[in-house]
Design a protein around this motif. Structure first.
Motif, PDB file in Angstrom:
ATOM      1  N   ASP A 100       1.081  -1.085   0.208  1.00 25.97           N
ATOM      2  CA  ASP A 100      -0.055  -0.106  -0.072  1.00 25.97           C
ATOM      3  C   ASP A 100       1.088   1.318  -0.116  1.00 25.97           C
ATOM      4  O   ASP A 100       0.448   2.286  -0.668  1.00 25.97           O
ATOM      5  CB  ASP A 100      -0.809  -0.110   0.982  1.00 25.97           C
ATOM      6  CG  ASP A 100      -1.998  -1.111   1.068  1.00 25.97           C
ATOM      7  OD1 ASP A 100      -2.101  -1.578   0.013  1.00 25.97           O
ATOM      8  OD2 ASP A 100      -2.679  -1.292   2.009  1.00 25.97           O
ATOM      9  N   ASN A 131       2.497   1.771  -3.521  1.00 27.28           N
ATOM     10  CA  ASN A 131       1.337   2.288  -4.340  1.00 27.28           C
ATOM     11  C   ASN A 131       0.933   3.765  -4.063  1.00 27.28           C
ATOM     12  O   ASN A 131       0.821   4.583  -5.062  1.00 27.28           O
ATOM     13  CB  ASN A 131       0.047   1.574  -4.288  1.00 27.28           C
ATOM     14  CG  ASN A 131       0.075   0.035  -5.218  1.00 27.28           C
ATOM     15  OD1 ASN A 131       0.816   0.143  -6.164  1.00 27.28           O
ATOM     16  ND2 ASN A 131      -0.468  -1.050  -4.530  1.00 27.28           N
ATOM     17  N   LYS A 184       1.696   6.842  -6.754  1.00 28.69           N
ATOM     18  CA  LYS A 184       0.553   7.792  -6.892  1.00 28.69           C
ATOM     19  C   LYS A 184       0.867   9.351  -6.739  1.00 28.69           C
ATOM     20  O   LYS A 184       0.703  10.490  -7.652  1.00 28.69           O
ATOM     21  CB  LYS A 184      -0.800   7.803  -6.148  1.00 28.69           C
ATOM     22  CG  LYS A 184      -1.656   8.457  -6.271  1.00 28.69           C
ATOM     23  CD  LYS A 184      -3.208   8.152  -5.821  1.00 28.69           C
ATOM     24  CE  LYS A 184      -4.299   8.924  -6.177  1.00 28.69           C
ATOM     25  NZ  LYS A 184      -5.575   8.439  -5.222  1.00 28.69           N
ATOM     26  N   LYS A 186       3.269   4.814 -12.323  1.00 28.11           N
ATOM     27  CA  LYS A 186       2.468   3.421 -12.183  1.00 28.11           C
ATOM     28  C   LYS A 186       3.784   2.589 -11.610  1.00 28.11           C
ATOM     29  O   LYS A 186       4.884   2.829 -11.434  1.00 28.11           O
ATOM     30  CB  LYS A 186       2.314   2.725 -13.393  1.00 28.11           C
ATOM     31  CG  LYS A 186       2.097   1.295 -13.435  1.00 28.11           C
ATOM     32  CD  LYS A 186       1.961   0.751 -14.789  1.00 28.11           C
ATOM     33  CE  LYS A 186       1.563  -0.858 -14.693  1.00 28.11           C
ATOM     34  NZ  LYS A 186       1.717  -1.224 -16.079  1.00 28.11           N
TER      35      LYS A 186
END
Length: 253
Positions: free
Chosen positions: A58, A61, A65, A70
Motif C-alpha cells: 500500500d 502504491n 501515486k 505506475k
C-alpha cells in the motif's frame, strides 16, 4: 565490416540499458520498479489468491501515486536483494528491509519507517518454556531459519547449542512452527505481532520485547547515487500516509 559495426552498436546500447535509472529516467518511463521478497507479512506478502498485499504494498502504491508513476512490483529474495538492487532490477527495495551498517554503507536508506527488533516466534505449545535467549539456546530446542537476511545473521551469531534447521524461505519457517517440526524462529517484532494475532493458539511470541541490542528500524533502500529518488521518498514520508496505513495494518510505529 557493416556486421561488426552493427554488433558493436548493439553492445553499446545494451550497456546503456543496464545503467542505473536516475529519478529523471524513472519519471520519463512512467514506472517505479519496487523490489519485494514477498514473504514478510504484514509488510509485503502473497494472499490466498497469490496477489501481493501488505503495508509496504500500500505504501508503494501511494508513493507511486504521489509521484504520478505506475508501480511495477519485482519479486526478489533476501539472499539476492542487495545484488538485485545493485544490478538495477528495481529502483527501490521494500517489504521488510532492516537498517544495518552494511546496507547504510552500500546503499541509500530512507528515514525510519517502522520501529522493530528481533523476537522469538514459537509454536504456542512451547512458547512459555522459551522466554529468553538462554532458554532458547539449549540442545533440545529446534530453531528454524531461512537464508539471506538479518534473522539468519542473528541465529548464526547467537545460537550455539540449539539445533538449527535451515529451510528455503520464510514460509517454510512458519510452516515448521505450525507442524511442530521446529520450536521457534527468530523474526521481527512486526511479523511476530502479525502472526500471533492472525493465528491465535498456534503461533505465539515467546519473547514480547526485542532481544537486547537488536532494536532497529525498517527502511526503504535505493542505490547510493540515486539521491533525487531518496529525497523524493523522504519528503513524501513526512506526510500522513505512513501513520494512516500503520493504523490500518495494526503496525506499531
Amino acid at each position: 565490416m557493416k556486421f561488426k559495426l552493427l554488433v558493436g552498436t548493439a553492445l553499446i546500447l545494451s550497456c546503456l540499458q543496464v545503467q542505473a535509472r536516475t529519478m529523471d529516467a524513472i519519471q520519463q518511463s512512467g514506472t517505479l520498479k519496487v523490489g519485494v521478497p514477498g514473504d514478510y507479512a504484514p509488510l509485503a506478502y502473497r494472499n490466498a489468491s497469490g496477489a501481493l498485499e501488505g503495508y509496504d504494498i500500500d505504501m508503494a502504491n501511494a508513493l507511486g501515486k504521489s509521484l504520478n508513476l505506475k508501480v511495477d512490483f519485482v519479486i526478489t529474495s533476501w539472499p539476492t536483494l542487495s545484488d538485485d538492487l545493485a544490478a538495477d532490477k528495481f529502483d527501490i527495495a521494500m517489504g521488510g528491509v532492516t537498517e544495518t551498517a552494511k546496507r547504510k554503507a552500500e546503499f541509500g536508506l530512507t528515514k525510519p519507517i517502522v520501529a522493530n527488533g528481533k523476537i522469538a516466534l514459537a509454536s504456542c505449545s512451547v512458547a512459555k518454556e522459551l522466554p529468553d535467549l538462554e532458554k532458547i539456546d539449549q540442545p533440545k530446542v529446534k530453531v528454524v531459519v531461512n537464508p539471506g537476511g538479518t534473522n539468519q545473521t542473528f541465529v548464526d551469531s547467537h545460537i550455539k547449542k540449539a539445533q538449527i534447521i535451515r529451510v528455503k524461505d520464510n514460509f517454510d519457517n512458519l510452516q515448521a512452527l505450525r507442524d511442530k517440526t521446529a520450536d521457534i524462529m527468530v523474526t521481527d517484532l512486526i511479523e511476530g505481532d502479525y502472526y500471533q494475532n492472525k493465528e491465535p493458539n498456534v503461533l505465539c511470541m515467546a519473547t514480547e520485547k526485542p532481544f537486547s541490542g537488536t532494536e532497529s528500524h525498517k527502511v526503504y533502500m535505493v542505490k547510493k547515487d540515486n539521491t533525487k529518488l531518496l529525497e523524493s521518498i523522504n519528503t513524501w514520508l513526512q506526510g500522513e500516509t505512513k501513520s494512516q496505513l500503520a493504523k490500518q495494518w495494526k503496525i506499531r510505529e
